[in-house]
Design a protein around this motif. Structure first.
Motif, PDB file in Angstrom:
ATOM      1  N   ARG A 139       0.821  -1.216   0.000  1.00 59.45           N
ATOM      2  CA  ARG A 139       0.000   0.000   0.000  1.00 59.45           C
ATOM      3  C   ARG A 139       0.854   1.265   0.000  1.00 59.45           C
ATOM      4  O   ARG A 139       0.448   2.300  -0.534  1.00 59.45           O
ATOM      5  N   TRP A 140       2.047   1.199   0.579  1.00 58.93           N
ATOM      6  CA  TRP A 140       2.906   2.375   0.690  1.00 58.93           C
ATOM      7  C   TRP A 140       3.690   2.641  -0.594  1.00 58.93           C
ATOM      8  O   TRP A 140       3.951   3.802  -0.940  1.00 58.93           O
ATOM      9  N   LEU A 141       4.055   1.584  -1.307  1.00 58.54           N
ATOM     10  CA  LEU A 141       4.886   1.742  -2.499  1.00 58.54           C
ATOM     11  C   LEU A 141       4.035   1.993  -3.736  1.00 58.54           C
ATOM     12  O   LEU A 141       3.364   1.101  -4.239  1.00 58.54           O
ATOM     13  N   HIS A 142       4.066   3.204  -4.227  1.00 61.11           N
ATOM     14  CA  HIS A 142       3.385   3.543  -5.481  1.00 61.11           C
ATOM     15  C   HIS A 142       4.001   4.822  -6.018  1.00 61.11           C
ATOM     16  O   HIS A 142       4.720   5.546  -5.308  1.00 61.11           O
ATOM     17  N   GLY A 143       3.754   5.110  -7.291  1.00 64.35           N
ATOM     18  CA  GLY A 143       4.272   6.324  -7.901  1.00 64.35           C
ATOM     19  C   GLY A 143       5.787   6.403  -7.856  1.00 64.35           C
ATOM     20  O   GLY A 143       6.495   5.439  -8.156  1.00 64.35           O
ATOM     21  N   ALA A 144       6.306   7.572  -7.429  1.00 68.67           N
ATOM     22  CA  ALA A 144       7.750   7.784  -7.390  1.00 68.67           C
ATOM     23  C   ALA A 144       8.432   6.838  -6.411  1.00 68.67           C
ATOM     24  O   ALA A 144       9.565   6.398  -6.643  1.00 68.67           O
ATOM     25  N   ARG A 145       7.753   6.511  -5.304  1.00 69.31           N
ATOM     26  CA  ARG A 145       8.356   5.582  -4.337  1.00 69.31           C
ATOM     27  C   ARG A 145       8.625   4.231  -4.971  1.00 69.31           C
ATOM     28  O   ARG A 145       9.674   3.611  -4.739  1.00 69.31           O
ATOM     29  N   LEU A 146       7.677   3.741  -5.770  1.00 65.97           N
ATOM     30  CA  LEU A 146       7.850   2.441  -6.416  1.00 65.97           C
ATOM     31  C   LEU A 146       9.006   2.491  -7.407  1.00 65.97           C
ATOM     32  O   LEU A 146       9.824   1.571  -7.462  1.00 65.97           O
ATOM     33  N   ARG A 147       9.075   3.565  -8.183  1.00 68.23           N
ATOM     34  CA  ARG A 147      10.153   3.677  -9.170  1.00 68.23           C
ATOM     35  C   ARG A 147      11.521   3.702  -8.481  1.00 68.23           C
ATOM     36  O   ARG A 147      12.452   3.012  -8.903  1.00 68.23           O
ATOM     37  N   TRP A 148      11.640   4.462  -7.400  1.00 66.09           N
ATOM     38  CA  TRP A 148      12.928   4.514  -6.706  1.00 66.09           C
ATOM     39  C   TRP A 148      13.236   3.198  -6.008  1.00 66.09           C
ATOM     40  O   TRP A 148      14.409   2.807  -5.888  1.00 66.09           O
ATOM     41  N   ALA A 149      12.211   2.495  -5.568  1.00 64.83           N
ATOM     42  CA  ALA A 149      12.435   1.172  -4.984  1.00 64.83           C
ATOM     43  C   ALA A 149      12.994   0.215  -6.027  1.00 64.83           C
ATOM     44  O   ALA A 149      13.925  -0.551  -5.756  1.00 64.83           O
ATOM     45  N   ILE A 150      12.428   0.255  -7.239  1.00 68.35           N
ATOM     46  CA  ILE A 150      12.914  -0.603  -8.319  1.00 68.35           C
ATOM     47  C   ILE A 150      14.356  -0.246  -8.678  1.00 68.35           C
ATOM     48  O   ILE A 150      15.205  -1.125  -8.873  1.00 68.35           O
ATOM     49  N   LEU A 151      14.645   1.053  -8.765  1.00 68.92           N
ATOM     50  CA  LEU A 151      16.016   1.471  -9.065  1.00 68.92           C
ATOM     51  C   LEU A 151      16.974   1.009  -7.970  1.00 68.92           C
ATOM     52  O   LEU A 151      18.092   0.567  -8.259  1.00 68.92           O
ATOM     53  N   GLY A 152      16.542   1.108  -6.702  1.00 65.68           N
ATOM     54  CA  GLY A 152      17.396   0.664  -5.606  1.00 65.68           C
ATOM     55  C   GLY A 152      17.644  -0.831  -5.636  1.00 65.68           C
ATOM     56  O   GLY A 152      18.779  -1.288  -5.441  1.00 65.68           O
ATOM     57  N   ILE A 153      16.580  -1.606  -5.869  1.00 64.19           N
ATOM     58  CA  ILE A 153      16.731  -3.059  -5.949  1.00 64.19           C
ATOM     59  C   ILE A 153      17.617  -3.443  -7.132  1.00 64.19           C
ATOM     60  O   ILE A 153      18.464  -4.339  -7.033  1.00 64.19           O
ATOM     61  N   ALA A 154      17.433  -2.751  -8.261  1.00 60.32           N
ATOM     62  CA  ALA A 154      18.247  -3.037  -9.440  1.00 60.32           C
ATOM     63  C   ALA A 154      19.719  -2.750  -9.166  1.00 60.32           C
ATOM     64  O   ALA A 154      20.606  -3.531  -9.537  1.00 60.32           O
ATOM     65  N   THR A 155      19.988  -1.621  -8.515  1.00 62.28           N
ATOM     66  CA  THR A 155      21.372  -1.275  -8.197  1.00 62.28           C
ATOM     67  C   THR A 155      21.994  -2.300  -7.260  1.00 62.28           C
ATOM     68  O   THR A 155      23.127  -2.752  -7.467  1.00 62.28           O
ATOM     69  N   LEU A 156      21.246  -2.678  -6.227  1.00 63.71           N
ATOM     70  CA  LEU A 156      21.736  -3.697  -5.294  1.00 63.71           C
ATOM     71  C   LEU A 156      22.000  -5.007  -6.013  1.00 63.71           C
ATOM     72  O   LEU A 156      23.034  -5.667  -5.779  1.00 63.71           O
ATOM     73  N   GLY A 157      21.080  -5.394  -6.905  1.00 65.32           N
ATOM     74  CA  GLY A 157      21.285  -6.630  -7.652  1.00 65.32           C
ATOM     75  C   GLY A 157      22.496  -6.570  -8.555  1.00 65.32           C
ATOM     76  O   GLY A 157      23.275  -7.528  -8.650  1.00 65.32           O
ATOM     77  N   GLY A 158      22.693  -5.440  -9.240  1.00 63.43           N
ATOM     78  CA  GLY A 158      23.848  -5.301 -10.116  1.00 63.43           C
ATOM     79  C   GLY A 158      25.156  -5.376  -9.359  1.00 63.43           C
ATOM     80  O   GLY A 158      26.100  -6.070  -9.756  1.00 63.43           O
ATOM     81  N   VAL A 159      25.213  -4.675  -8.235  1.00 66.11           N
ATOM     82  CA  VAL A 159      26.428  -4.694  -7.414  1.00 66.11           C
ATOM     83  C   VAL A 159      26.693  -6.103  -6.872  1.00 66.11           C
ATOM     84  O   VAL A 159      27.836  -6.582  -6.850  1.00 66.11           O
ATOM     85  N   SER A 160      25.610  -6.786  -6.451  1.00 63.83           N
ATOM     86  CA  SER A 160      25.771  -8.152  -5.924  1.00 63.83           C
ATOM     87  C   SER A 160      26.298  -9.099  -6.977  1.00 63.83           C
ATOM     88  O   SER A 160      27.168  -9.947  -6.707  1.00 63.83           O
ATOM     89  N   LEU A 161      25.767  -8.980  -8.208  1.00 64.92           N
ATOM     90  CA  LEU A 161      26.234  -9.850  -9.293  1.00 64.92           C
ATOM     91  C   LEU A 161      27.693  -9.573  -9.640  1.00 64.92           C
ATOM     92  O   LEU A 161      28.471 -10.503  -9.893  1.00 64.92           O
ATOM     93  N   VAL A 162      28.076  -8.295  -9.660  1.00 65.24           N
ATOM     94  CA  VAL A 162      29.470  -7.959  -9.952  1.00 65.24           C
ATOM     95  C   VAL A 162      30.375  -8.523  -8.866  1.00 65.24           C
ATOM     96  O   VAL A 162      31.444  -9.091  -9.150  1.00 65.24           O
ATOM     97  N   ALA A 163      29.951  -8.387  -7.596  1.00 65.36           N
ATOM     98  CA  ALA A 163      30.772  -8.899  -6.486  1.00 65.36           C
ATOM     99  C   ALA A 163      30.885 -10.425  -6.525  1.00 65.36           C
ATOM    100  O   ALA A 163      31.926 -10.994  -6.157  1.00 65.36           O
ATOM    101  N   ALA A 164      29.793 -11.095  -6.981  1.00 64.12           N
ATOM    102  CA  ALA A 164      29.808 -12.561  -7.043  1.00 64.12           C
ATOM    103  C   ALA A 164      30.743 -13.078  -8.126  1.00 64.12           C
ATOM    104  O   ALA A 164      31.264 -14.188  -8.038  1.00 64.12           O
ATOM    105  N   GLY A 165      30.963 -12.256  -9.168  1.00 62.27           N
ATOM    106  CA  GLY A 165      31.882 -12.648 -10.228  1.00 62.27           C
ATOM    107  C   GLY A 165      31.347 -13.707 -11.137  1.00 62.27           C
ATOM    108  O   GLY A 165      30.217 -14.115 -11.092  1.00 62.27           O
TER     109      GLY A 165
END
Length: 237
Positions: free
Chosen positions: A211-237
């Motif tokens: 209920r809390w995540l919508h609009g700009a909050r949802l978009r920034w959440a997706i960007l944050g999750i994507a960034t975390l995932g990208g960094v994790s994959l790079v670190a995993a090698g």
């Protein structure tokens, strides 16, 4: 066999991943896969995908009417072809694609999403993001958040409904290929059953975040999750 302590840990991990998935539309693999892999690699990718099927179906059904028409076919075709290509590549030439390489792709996609805040989910973009996501899942077990970045600017219901069906198709593709390869048996079914309490707990706890995540909050959440995932994959090698 998984002991009681491990069973509690993996179910808490999958519950956390489920809350992220149902509130942001993605993140089940990015949050859940590293934690499950640390406990027992047998949980990935087949038992993990099996345990998530009903939840992904529910995510899609709740918001299915909000999904714009014409988006599913190119994305579905891309992810099925990409999953087959990724699993074949992992068997034949495992050194040609790495998690680090896919992490770089995800981070570049984040930069693109920040530079062009309203990416249009065109047919070529949906098909291309689906293919790369499928290939990532076939090789590493983590499909990555590329598709989420493509649709992040859409209304929250459309994002969650579309991504729910997209991930459902992606996991079905993994299971079909695993079945054909003889990697889906009673052990995988039992391990998937062991994860279901965590899925149920995550579903029960996801309401407030959803209920809390919508609009700009949802978009920034997706960007944050994507960034975390990208960094994790790079670190995993």
């Amino acid at each position: 066999m998984i002991d009681v302590v491990q069973l509690v840990f993996v179910n808490l991990a999958i519950a956390l991943a489920t809350v992220v998935q149902l509130s942001a539309g993605l993140g089940l693999g990015l949050v859940g896969v590293p934690l499950l892999a640390a406990v027992d690699p047998r949980l990935l990718p087949v038992p993990f995908a099996l345990s998530a099927l009903l939840m992904m179906f529910g995510q899609w059904r709740v918001d299915s009417r909000a999904v714009p028409p014409g988006m599913l076919l190119p994305a579905a075709a891309g992810v099925v072809l990409g999953t087959a290509a990724g699993m074949a590549l992992a068997v034949v030439h495992p050194g040609l694609a790495t998690r680090r390489g896919y992490g770089v792709v995800v981070l570049l996609a984040v930069v693109l999403a920040l530079a062009v805040p309203r990416l249009r989910p065109t047919v070529p973009m949906l098909a291309g993001a689906g293919f790369v996501s499928g290939a990532m899942g076939g090789i590493s077990g983590v499909h990555g958040p590329l598709m989420g970045l493509v649709v992040a600017h859409l209304p929250a219901g459309a994002v969650r409904g579309f991504l729910g069906l997209f991930w459902l198709i992606a996991y079905l593709a993994i299971l079909l290929i695993a079945l054909l390869a003889g990697r889906l048996g009673w052990e995988e079914l039992w391990l998937a059953t062991a994860l279901l309490p965590g899925i149920a707990l995550g579903v029960a706890l996801s309401g407030p975040a959803r209920r809390w995540l919508h609009g700009a909050r949802l978009r920034w959440a997706i960007l944050g999750i994507a960034t975390l995932g990208g960094v994790s994959l790079v670190a995993a090698g």
